[in-house]
Design a protein around this motif. Structure first.
Motif, PDB file in Angstrom:
ATOM      1  N   GLY A   1      80.286-121.547 -91.769  1.00 34.04           N
ATOM      2  CA  GLY A   1      79.798-122.164 -92.902  1.00 34.04           C
ATOM      3  C   GLY A   1      80.397-121.357 -94.089  1.00 34.04           C
ATOM      4  O   GLY A   1      81.443-120.868 -94.140  1.00 34.04           O
ATOM      5  N   TYR A   2      79.654-121.303 -95.054  1.00 35.24           N
ATOM      6  CA  TYR A   2      80.006-120.829 -96.510  1.00 35.24           C
ATOM      7  C   TYR A   2      79.646-119.445 -96.589  1.00 35.24           C
ATOM      8  O   TYR A   2      78.668-118.948 -96.132  1.00 35.24           O
ATOM      9  CB  TYR A   2      79.409-121.451 -97.644  1.00 35.24           C
ATOM     10  CG  TYR A   2      80.069-123.105 -97.969  1.00 35.24           C
ATOM     11  CD1 TYR A   2      81.102-123.249 -98.734  1.00 35.24           C
ATOM     12  CD2 TYR A   2      79.392-124.237 -97.054  1.00 35.24           C
ATOM     13  CE1 TYR A   2      81.690-124.761 -99.008  1.00 35.24           C
ATOM     14  CE2 TYR A   2      80.005-125.392 -97.343  1.00 35.24           C
ATOM     15  CZ  TYR A   2      80.835-125.681 -98.333  1.00 35.24           C
ATOM     16  OH  TYR A   2      81.474-126.988 -98.399  1.00 35.24           O
TER      17      TYR A   2
ATOM     18  N   ASP B   1      84.416-122.183 -98.159  1.00 38.30           N
ATOM     19  CA  ASP B   1      84.092-122.837 -96.693  1.00 38.30           C
ATOM     20  C   ASP B   1      84.856-122.010 -95.888  1.00 38.30           C
ATOM     21  O   ASP B   1      86.368-122.189 -95.867  1.00 38.30           O
ATOM     22  CB  ASP B   1      84.515-124.207 -97.051  1.00 38.30           C
ATOM     23  CG  ASP B   1      84.133-125.078 -95.781  1.00 38.30           C
ATOM     24  OD1 ASP B   1      83.639-124.463 -94.571  1.00 38.30           O
ATOM     25  OD2 ASP B   1      84.354-126.348 -95.468  1.00 38.30           O
ATOM     26  N   GLN B   2      84.385-121.429 -94.907  1.00 37.36           N
ATOM     27  CA  GLN B   2      85.147-120.589 -94.096  1.00 37.36           C
ATOM     28  C   GLN B   2      85.867-121.323 -92.787  1.00 37.36           C
ATOM     29  O   GLN B   2      86.402-120.735 -92.194  1.00 37.36           O
ATOM     30  CB  GLN B   2      84.459-119.542 -93.449  1.00 37.36           C
ATOM     31  CG  GLN B   2      83.765-118.220 -94.624  1.00 37.36           C
ATOM     32  CD  GLN B   2      82.815-117.262 -93.998  1.00 37.36           C
ATOM     33  OE1 GLN B   2      82.996-116.132 -93.577  1.00 37.36           O
ATOM     34  NE2 GLN B   2      81.409-117.467 -93.771  1.00 37.36           N
ATOM     35  N   ASP B   3      85.248-122.652 -92.924  1.00 37.34           N
ATOM     36  CA  ASP B   3      85.611-123.457 -91.808  1.00 37.34           C
ATOM     37  C   ASP B   3      87.221-124.226 -92.141  1.00 37.34           C
ATOM     38  O   ASP B   3      87.512-125.237 -91.282  1.00 37.34           O
ATOM     39  CB  ASP B   3      84.548-124.421 -91.160  1.00 37.34           C
ATOM     40  CG  ASP B   3      83.552-123.460 -90.644  1.00 37.34           C
ATOM     41  OD1 ASP B   3      83.863-122.298 -89.959  1.00 37.34           O
ATOM     42  OD2 ASP B   3      82.242-123.822 -90.827  1.00 37.34           O
ATOM     43  N   ASP B   4      87.404-124.250 -93.397  1.00 36.60           N
ATOM     44  CA  ASP B   4      88.507-125.193 -93.747  1.00 36.60           C
ATOM     45  C   ASP B   4      89.486-124.143 -93.787  1.00 36.60           C
ATOM     46  O   ASP B   4      90.193-124.045 -94.882  1.00 36.60           O
ATOM     47  CB  ASP B   4      88.269-125.474 -95.443  1.00 36.60           C
ATOM     48  CG  ASP B   4      88.937-126.765 -95.836  1.00 36.60           C
ATOM     49  OD1 ASP B   4      89.706-127.143 -95.125  1.00 36.60           O
ATOM     50  OD2 ASP B   4      88.984-126.913 -97.046  1.00 36.60           O
ATOM     51  N   LEU B   5      90.229-124.318 -92.579  1.00 33.01           N
ATOM     52  CA  LEU B   5      91.685-123.635 -92.705  1.00 33.01           C
ATOM     53  C   LEU B   5      92.181-123.880 -91.282  1.00 33.01           C
ATOM     54  O   LEU B   5      91.646-124.416 -90.182  1.00 33.01           O
ATOM     55  CB  LEU B   5      91.489-122.015 -92.562  1.00 33.01           C
ATOM     56  CG  LEU B   5      90.764-121.437 -91.405  1.00 33.01           C
ATOM     57  CD1 LEU B   5      90.858-119.847 -91.433  1.00 33.01           C
ATOM     58  CD2 LEU B   5      89.344-121.740 -90.791  1.00 33.01           C
ATOM     59  N   ILE B   6      93.627-123.610 -91.178  1.00 27.71           N
ATOM     60  CA  ILE B   6      94.285-123.724 -90.031  1.00 27.71           C
ATOM     61  C   ILE B   6      94.775-122.532 -89.696  1.00 27.71           C
ATOM     62  O   ILE B   6      95.360-121.636 -90.488  1.00 27.71           O
ATOM     63  CB  ILE B   6      95.404-124.843 -90.209  1.00 27.71           C
ATOM     64  CG1 ILE B   6      94.959-126.136 -90.648  1.00 27.71           C
ATOM     65  CG2 ILE B   6      96.260-124.847 -88.748  1.00 27.71           C
ATOM     66  CD1 ILE B   6      95.951-126.998 -90.745  1.00 27.71           C
TER      67      ILE B   6
END
Length: 407
Positions: A194-195, A201-206
């Motif tokens: 989550g944020y 946004d901690q889930d928007d990554l590779i």
């Protein structure tokens, strides 16, 4: 005169003027309820921030390049190339207070899968980065040391990336996505986080091997940062001192520490800053709410003055048949304290109830601490004594003869 009788007389007087007594209590009720609610909101925010920082890694330490000056031109930290893999390896080899450590390089760009695309950031790290940042694998697996050595084009993605690219509910594992022009095979999906406190946004990554990002995307040999975690939170400062000494030795910065070409930051600094800000806001909110207590205290003083004036003849009669000044003083003090304490009890109930409603309906982080309830109750009692003392003292000093003649 027995003090039990004084209490009965004081309560009987309050019972004869119920509505006026309730209106007098209202300021205390609102004040206590407001103080408890405001402190609960402030403490809840502080605990929420602390929990989110813990999720990010409360003992995390970050090393970034510092600013530098070349040919009279001061360069930004982003353009500096002062951190090398040798620095990472030296810290890993020599630091005693470091538990996990990972080099870091990153690049922002466009992700593409089929007809879908999304902007994101790829982070080049090693396997220990997950433990440092408190990430876990939900599906699939993490890349291996062999993937790092061979700079394989494999990656682990966050849930936001999955939601943006695989809109038809496809299983992302084994699929190949493109970051700009570089293909990556998805071998794992991270557990959603989550944020964070800053709204990121901690889930928007590779997450990919750092060698892959270095060679295939950025075409660089230096690293952009180092992420590490101390063996425990209390050893963070010692770990920072240790890392500083190692980096200064590696960069030949011995004589003047002001020449450091790197910056070291920890989550403790962020936590302290946010806690300080939250504490300041909590105190401000409590002070604003405390004004209601002051107003309530003034209301008690006003009503007690009115009561003394209305009951001047009664006071004179009681003193003429043997009541002493201290008895009159205690009678009116008991009335003031009774109003204040009763208002405090009702205020505590309303404050706790309001906090629960705020948490349930608005979803705000709220936490009622026992000290705030006790503090509010003590303050309202002291308020009753403080603002009731002067009217009570005035009543105790009345001349019985003059009081009886009062019209």
């Amino acid at each position: 005169m027995r003090y039990g009788n004084l209490i009965r007389i004081a309560l009987r007087a309050l019972n004869n003027n119920k509505f006026r007594g309730f209106l007098t209590m209202l300021g205390i009720i609102i004040g206590v309820a407001s103080v408890i609610s405001m402190l609960a909101i402030g403490q809840g925010s502080k605990r929420s921030i602390s929990d989110q920082i813990s999720e990010m890694g409360s003992n995390m330490i970050m090393v970034y390049p510092g600013t530098g000056q070349f040919g009279g031109v001061r360069m930004s930290a982003a353009s500096m190339q002062t951190l090398k893999l040798e620095d990472y390896e030296a810290i890993r080899r020599e630091a005693d207070f470091i538990d996990k450590i990972s080099p870091s390089v990153n690049s922002s760009g466009q992700l593409i899968y089929g007809a879908n695309n999304s902007p994101t950031t790829v982070y080049g790290v090693n396997q220990e980065y997950l433990d440092i940042r408190k990430y876990t694998i939900d599906e699939g697996e993490m890349f291996t040391d062999e993937d790092i050595r061979s700079a394989d084009k494999v990656c682990v993605v966050g849930q936001t990336v999955v939601d943006n690219l695989f809109t038809n509910g496809e299983d992302p594992l084994g699929k190949t996505i493109r970051f700009n022009m570089t293909p990556f095979k998805i071998i794992g999906v991270l557990t959603p986080k989550g944020y964070n406190t800053m709204g990121q946004d901690q889930d928007d990554l590779i997450i990919a091997p750092y060698t892959t990002v270095q060679k295939r995307i950025l075409a660089i040999t230096h690293i952009q940062g180092i992420f590490a975690s101390a063996i425990s939170e209390e050893y963070t400062e010692m770990a920072i001192d240790e890392m500083t000494a190692i980096l200064r030795t590696n960069h030949n910065i011995i004589k003047n520490p002001l020449d450091d070409d790197f910056n070291i930051r920890s989550q403790q600094e962020l936590s302290s800053m946010l806690s300080s800000t939250t504490n300041m806001m909590t105190v401000l909110l409590a002070c604003i709410a405390g004004i209601s207590l002051l107003v309530g205290g003034i209301g008690i003083m006003n009503i007690m003055y009115v009561s003394v004036t209305e009951r001047t003849r009664e006071i004179g009669l009681r003193m003429s048949i043997g009541a002493k000044g201290r008895h009159i003083l205690w009678q009116f003090l008991i009335e003031a304290i009774s109003i204040s304490v009763t208002g405090g009890i009702i205020g505590v109930i309303l404050g706790v109830g309001a906090s629960a409603i705020i948490k349930q309906i608005l979803g705000w982080p709220v936490y009622v601490q026992m000290y705030s309830v006790i503090l509010s109750f003590v303050v309202c009692t002291v308020t009753g004594v403080f603002f009731g003392w002067y009217p009570a003292q005035k009543a105790s000093r009345l001349d019985p003869i003059e009081a009886i003649r009062y019209e």
